[in-house]
Scaffold this motif. Structure first.
Motif, PDB file in Angstrom:
ATOM      1  N   UNK A 183       0.826  -1.215   0.000  1.00 15.75           N
ATOM      2  CA  UNK A 183       0.000   0.000   0.000  1.00 15.75           C
ATOM      3  C   UNK A 183       0.854   1.257   0.000  1.00 15.75           C
ATOM      4  N   UNK A 184       2.190   1.082   0.205  1.00 16.35           N
ATOM      5  CA  UNK A 184       3.097   2.228   0.169  1.00 16.35           C
ATOM      6  C   UNK A 184       3.433   2.524  -1.277  1.00 16.35           C
ATOM      7  N   UNK A 185       2.915   3.612  -1.812  1.00 16.16           N
ATOM      8  CA  UNK A 185       3.079   3.922  -3.221  1.00 16.16           C
ATOM      9  C   UNK A 185       4.212   4.915  -3.453  1.00 16.16           C
ATOM     10  N   UNK A 186       5.206   4.945  -2.530  1.00 16.75           N
ATOM     11  CA  UNK A 186       6.338   5.868  -2.693  1.00 16.75           C
ATOM     12  C   UNK A 186       7.127   5.554  -3.950  1.00 16.75           C
ATOM     13  N   UNK A 187       7.052   4.285  -4.393  1.00 13.08           N
ATOM     14  CA  UNK A 187       7.807   3.900  -5.573  1.00 13.08           C
ATOM     15  C   UNK A 187       7.076   4.241  -6.870  1.00 13.08           C
ATOM     16  N   UNK A 188       5.915   4.901  -6.762  1.00 14.04           N
ATOM     17  CA  UNK A 188       5.165   5.268  -7.969  1.00 14.04           C
ATOM     18  C   UNK A 188       5.507   6.668  -8.474  1.00 14.04           C
ATOM     19  N   UNK A 189       6.477   7.311  -7.852  1.00  8.80           N
ATOM     20  CA  UNK A 189       6.866   8.643  -8.306  1.00  8.80           C
ATOM     21  C   UNK A 189       7.454   8.547  -9.710  1.00  8.80           C
ATOM     22  N   UNK A 190       7.387   9.614 -10.515  1.00  4.54           N
ATOM     23  CA  UNK A 190       7.871   9.573 -11.904  1.00  4.54           C
ATOM     24  C   UNK A 190       9.320   9.119 -12.043  1.00  4.54           C
ATOM     25  N   UNK A 191      10.176   9.507 -11.079  1.00  5.91           N
ATOM     26  CA  UNK A 191      11.589   9.139 -11.169  1.00  5.91           C
ATOM     27  C   UNK A 191      11.816   7.650 -10.961  1.00  5.91           C
ATOM     28  N   UNK A 192      10.815   6.928 -10.477  1.00  2.53           N
ATOM     29  CA  UNK A 192      10.936   5.487 -10.247  1.00  2.53           C
ATOM     30  C   UNK A 192      10.139   4.673 -11.264  1.00  2.53           C
ATOM     31  N   UNK A 193       9.956   5.218 -12.431  1.00  2.00           N
ATOM     32  CA  UNK A 193       9.228   4.516 -13.481  1.00  2.00           C
ATOM     33  C   UNK A 193      10.131   3.483 -14.161  1.00  2.00           C
ATOM     34  N   UNK A 194       9.543   2.362 -14.559  1.00  2.00           N
ATOM     35  CA  UNK A 194      10.292   1.370 -15.326  1.00  2.00           C
ATOM     36  C   UNK A 194      10.304   1.717 -16.807  1.00  2.00           C
ATOM     37  N   UNK A 195       9.619   2.794 -17.154  1.00  3.01           N
ATOM     38  CA  UNK A 195       9.543   3.215 -18.556  1.00  3.01           C
ATOM     39  C   UNK A 195      10.866   3.859 -18.976  1.00  3.01           C
ATOM     40  N   UNK A 196      11.901   3.032 -19.050  1.00  2.00           N
ATOM     41  CA  UNK A 196      13.247   3.491 -19.379  1.00  2.00           C
ATOM     42  C   UNK A 196      13.842   2.595 -20.457  1.00  2.00           C
ATOM     43  N   UNK A 197      14.867   3.091 -21.121  1.00  2.00           N
ATOM     44  CA  UNK A 197      15.515   2.323 -22.189  1.00  2.00           C
ATOM     45  C   UNK A 197      16.108   1.034 -21.657  1.00  2.00           C
ATOM     46  N   UNK A 198      16.711   1.096 -20.460  1.00  2.00           N
ATOM     47  CA  UNK A 198      17.374  -0.098 -19.919  1.00  2.00           C
ATOM     48  C   UNK A 198      16.354  -1.209 -19.661  1.00  2.00           C
ATOM     49  N   UNK A 199      15.154  -0.857 -19.212  1.00  2.00           N
ATOM     50  CA  UNK A 199      14.130  -1.880 -18.985  1.00  2.00           C
ATOM     51  C   UNK A 199      13.736  -2.554 -20.284  1.00  2.00           C
ATOM     52  N   UNK A 200      13.507  -1.771 -21.333  1.00  2.00           N
ATOM     53  CA  UNK A 200      13.068  -2.353 -22.599  1.00  2.00           C
ATOM     54  C   UNK A 200      14.166  -3.182 -23.257  1.00  2.00           C
ATOM     55  N   UNK A 201      15.418  -2.806 -23.035  1.00  2.00           N
ATOM     56  CA  UNK A 201      16.527  -3.606 -23.560  1.00  2.00           C
ATOM     57  C   UNK A 201      16.571  -4.978 -22.892  1.00  2.00           C
ATOM     58  N   UNK A 202      16.463  -4.983 -21.559  1.00  2.00           N
ATOM     59  CA  UNK A 202      16.482  -6.258 -20.834  1.00  2.00           C
ATOM     60  C   UNK A 202      15.234  -7.071 -21.159  1.00  2.00           C
ATOM     61  N   UNK A 203      14.103  -6.381 -21.321  1.00  2.00           N
ATOM     62  CA  UNK A 203      12.858  -7.071 -21.669  1.00  2.00           C
ATOM     63  C   UNK A 203      12.981  -7.768 -23.020  1.00  2.00           C
ATOM     64  N   UNK A 204      13.598  -7.100 -23.990  1.00  2.00           N
ATOM     65  CA  UNK A 204      13.766  -7.703 -25.320  1.00  2.00           C
ATOM     66  C   UNK A 204      14.603  -8.968 -25.223  1.00  2.00           C
ATOM     67  N   UNK A 205      15.681  -8.910 -24.443  1.00  2.00           N
ATOM     68  CA  UNK A 205      16.539 -10.090 -24.280  1.00  2.00           C
ATOM     69  C   UNK A 205      15.787 -11.204 -23.551  1.00  2.00           C
ATOM     70  N   UNK A 206      15.004 -10.853 -22.534  1.00  2.00           N
ATOM     71  CA  UNK A 206      14.241 -11.858 -21.803  1.00  2.00           C
ATOM     72  C   UNK A 206      13.211 -12.535 -22.704  1.00  2.00           C
ATOM     73  N   UNK A 207      12.523 -11.742 -23.522  1.00  2.00           N
ATOM     74  CA  UNK A 207      11.519 -12.317 -24.426  1.00  2.00           C
ATOM     75  C   UNK A 207      12.158 -13.267 -25.430  1.00  2.00           C
ATOM     76  N   UNK A 208      13.378 -12.922 -25.876  1.00  2.00           N
ATOM     77  CA  UNK A 208      14.054 -13.829 -26.804  1.00  2.00           C
ATOM     78  C   UNK A 208      14.349 -15.160 -26.115  1.00  2.00           C
ATOM     79  N   UNK A 209      14.855 -15.099 -24.882  1.00  2.00           N
ATOM     80  CA  UNK A 209      15.154 -16.350 -24.172  1.00  2.00           C
ATOM     81  C   UNK A 209      13.871 -17.130 -23.876  1.00  2.00           C
ATOM     82  N   UNK A 210      12.756 -16.410 -23.727  1.00  2.00           N
ATOM     83  CA  UNK A 210      11.470 -17.080 -23.518  1.00  2.00           C
ATOM     84  C   UNK A 210      11.060 -17.834 -24.782  1.00  2.00           C
ATOM     85  N   UNK A 211      11.306 -17.213 -25.935  1.00  2.00           N
ATOM     86  CA  UNK A 211      10.977 -17.863 -27.212  1.00  2.00           C
ATOM     87  C   UNK A 211      11.848 -19.086 -27.468  1.00  2.00           C
TER      88      UNK A 211
END
Length: 496
Positions: free
Chosen positions: A108-136
Motif C-alpha cells: 500500500x506504500x506507493x512511494x515507488x510510484x513517483x515519476x523518477x521510479x518509473x520502469x519506462x526506461x531504455x534499460x528496462x526495454x533492452x532487458x525485456x527484449x533479451x528476456x523475451x528472446x530467451x522465452x521464445x
C-alpha cells in the motif's frame, strides 16, 4: 437474549473442552512429526513463525526483500559446501526476488510510484527484449530439455529483468546507492579474508570434500591451491575480486579527501591480492579494460596519456620480462598474455568444433543445453560434453548467432547509454561512484569473453544493480550550486 449474548462472549465448559482437545491434538501431532522427522522437522517448526513474519514484512516493505537478496547473493553459492549439504539454496534467490516483486505489487506504500521510479526506461526495454528472446527459446526445436531451460534461464535473463525492475522501482535516493556500495565492499572483504584463510591456513572439511569430488583438477594446479572463498569456484572469486578492486582503485583516484583516498587505495590492494590467490587469469582484463574506459571518461589528454604509459609499462613488464616469475600468482597472471597458452589453444579448438555444429542452427541448441545443466539434463550430447568456458560462447551455443547478436547489441546500447549518462553527471561524489560502477560493467563485459563471469553470482547481482543505476543515474543528480541558488531565489520571490 442476555444469556445467549453472554454465551458468545464468555468461555463455557464446552468451549474449554474443545480448546483443550485441539491443544492436545496439536501437541500430539507435533510430537509425532518431530519423532518421525527428527531435528530437521523440529528446526522447521521453530523457524516457521519467523519465516511467516518475514514474508509479511517483505509484502509490507518490499525493500527488505531487495536487500536480503543482495546480501544472500554473495554467499548463497558456497553455503552448501560449508554446511556439507546438497540442499538447493540457489532457489532461495528465486524466492526472494518473487517475494519482493509480490510485495511491490501488493504494498500500500506507493512511494515507488513517483515519476523518477518509473520502469519506462531504455534499460528496462533492452532487458525485456533479451528476456523475451530467451522465452521464445522454449520453442527452439533443438531444445533437449524444458526443465534445463527453467534452471538455466534464471542466470541468463530472468534474474536480470527482475532485478532491473526492483532497482528502478525501489532505489529512489542516494543513501540507498551508498548502502549498496557498502554492502558490496563489506562482503568482498569477508570473501577475501576467507580466501586468505583457505590459502594460508587451510580448508574446512566440506571444502576438502568438494575438491575431492572433482573440483581438484581445476583448483589445485602444480601443487598450488586456487582459492575460491565461499563463491561457486575460483574463477568467479577471482573475477569478483578484480571487479571490486577496480571500483576501489577508481574511487581512490576520484576521492578529494586524503583519508578516504588512502582507505580506498588500501582496499584496492587488499582485493587485488584476493584476485591473485584465486589464480584466475581472465579477470585481469576486468582491470585493464575498466581502467582504459575510465581514462576515456575523464576526457583529459594528459591523464589519458599518463594512463596509457603506465598501462603499457605494466603490460610490457608482464609480457616481455620475467620479473616476479618466482611467484606462482604472477606466473598465472602472466600466462593470460601468452597466445600459445595450452588452455587458450584448447578453447580455440572447442570453438572451431562448436562453429561447425552451429552452422545450421541459427537459434542454437537451446537454453540449458550446455555446461552443467546440459550434463545434468541431457548427458552424452555434444553440447553437454563440450566445455563452454566463455560467457559469450555459452550464449552463442545455447541461443545461436541470433541470440548472441541480440545479447551483444543489448550490452553495447547499455554501454552507450551509461557513458552518456555518467559523463553528464554534475555532482562529483555521485559521478565518482557511477564511474566505478560503469567501468566495472565494461571491464566484466570484456572479461566475459574468457570466463563465464556475467551470469554468475555475486557478479551478476552487482552488474544488474549497477546497470539499472548508471543507465538512469541522471535522476539522482543534484543541480550545480549556482542553479540551486537561483531556484531558491525564485521560490522566495514567488512566495513574496
Amino acid at each position: 437474549m442476555p444469556g445467549f449474548t453472554r454465551s458468545l462472549t464468555q468461555p463455557t465448559w464446552l468451549g474449554n473442552t474443545l480448546s483443550g482437545l485441539v491443544a492436545i491434538g496439536a501437541a500430539v501431532g507435533l510430537g509425532i512429526a518431530i519423532n518421525k522427522g527428527g531435528v530437521p522437522v523440529a528446526g522447521a517448526l521453530i523457524a516457521l513463525p519467523p519465516a511467516i513474519a518475514y514474508v509479511l514484512f517483505c509484502i509490507m516493505r518490499p525493500v527488505i526483500g531487495m536487500w536480503t537478496y543482495i546480501h544472500c547473493s554473495f554467499f548463497i553459492n558456497g553455503l552448501g559446501r560449508l554446511l556439507e549439504t546438497e540442499a538447493p539454496f540457489g532457489l532461495a534467490i528465486d524466492g526472494l526476488l518473487l517475494l519482493t516483486l509480490l510485495g511491490m505489487w501488493l504494498s500500500t506504500d506507493r512511494a515507488d510510484d513517483r515519476p523518477s521510479n518509473s520502469v519506462n526506461t531504455a534499460v528496462f526495454y533492452l532487458v525485456l527484449a533479451w528476456f523475451l528472446y530467451t522465452l521464445l527459446e522454449l520453442l527452439n526445436p533443438e531444445t533437449r530439455s524444458r526443465e534445463a531451460w527453467f534452471y538455466a534461464v534464471r542466470g541468463v535473463s530472468l534474474y536480470w529483468i527482475q532485478v532491473v525492475v526492483i532497482v528502478l522501482k525501489l532505489v529512489n535516493d542516494r543513501t540507498q546507492i551508498d548502502r549498496f556500495v557498502r554492502v558490496w565492499l563489506g562482503w568482498s572483504i569477508v570473501a577475501a579474508l576467507w580466501g586468505f584463510k583457505q590459502q594460508y591456513v587451510g580448508l574446512v572439511h566440506g571444502e576438502i570434500m568438494w575438491l575431492e569430488s572433482g573440483a581438484k583438477k581445476t583448483h589445485v594446479l602444480f601443487g598450488h591451491l586456487r582459492s575460491f572463498s565461499f563463491y561457486s569456484d575460483a574463477g568467479q572469486f577471482g573475477a569478483a575480486m578484480a571487479h571490486v578492486s577496480l571500483f576501489a582503485i577508481l574511487k581512490a583516484l576520484e576521492e578529494p579527501k586524503l583519508t578516504r583516498k588512502l582507505i580506498y587505495a588500501g582496499l584496492a590492494v587488499f582485493y587485488f591480492w584476493g584476485f591473485a590467490i584465486a589464480g584466475s587469469r581472465g579477470p585481469l582484463f576486468v582491470l585493464a579494460v575498466g581502467i582504459i574506459m575510465y581514462l576515456f571518461l575523464k576526457k583529459n589528454v594528459l591523464i589519458l596519456t599518463i594512463g596509457i604509459v603506465i598501462g603499457g609499462g605494466a603490460f610490457g613488464l608482464l609480457k616481455y620480462t620475467t620479473v616476479g616469475q618466482g611467484n606462482y600468482q604472477v606466473q598465472r597472471i602472466r600466462s593470460a598474455l601468452d597466445p600459445n597458452d595450452p588452455s587458450l589453444q584448447v578453447r580455440l579448438e572447442n570453438q572451431q568444433k562448436l562453429a561447425a555444429y552451429l552452422k545450421t542452427r541459427p537459434l542454437g541448441g537451446g537454453i540449458g543445453s550446455g555446461g552443467d545443466w546440459g550434463r545434468r539434463f541431457s548427458p552424452g550430447t555434444f553440447l553437454a560434453e563440450t566445455a563452454l568456458d566463455s560467457w559469450y560462447v555459452k550464449i552463442w551455443v545455447e541461443s545461436g548467432v541470433v541470440g548472441l547478436s541480440v545479447h551483444l547489441l543489448t550490452l553495447v546500447i547499455m554501454g552507450i547509454i551509461g557513458f552518456i549518462q555518467v559523463a553528464r553527471l554534475r555532482d562529483p561524489t555521485l559521478k565518482s561512484t557511477m564511474t566505478g560502477l560503469y567501468c566495472g560493467f565494461v571491464g566484466v563485459a570484456a572479461a566475459s569473453y574468457g570466463n563465464q563471469v556475467f551470469g554468475q553470482s555475486p557478479s551478476n547481482t552487482v552488474l544488474y544493480v549497477s546497470i539499472a543505476l548508471f543507465c538512469t543515474c541522471g535522476r539522482f543528480d543534484s543541480p550545480p550550486v549556482a542553479e540551486a541558488k537561483n531556484r531558491s531565489v525564485h521560490k522566495q520571490i514567488y512566495a513574496a
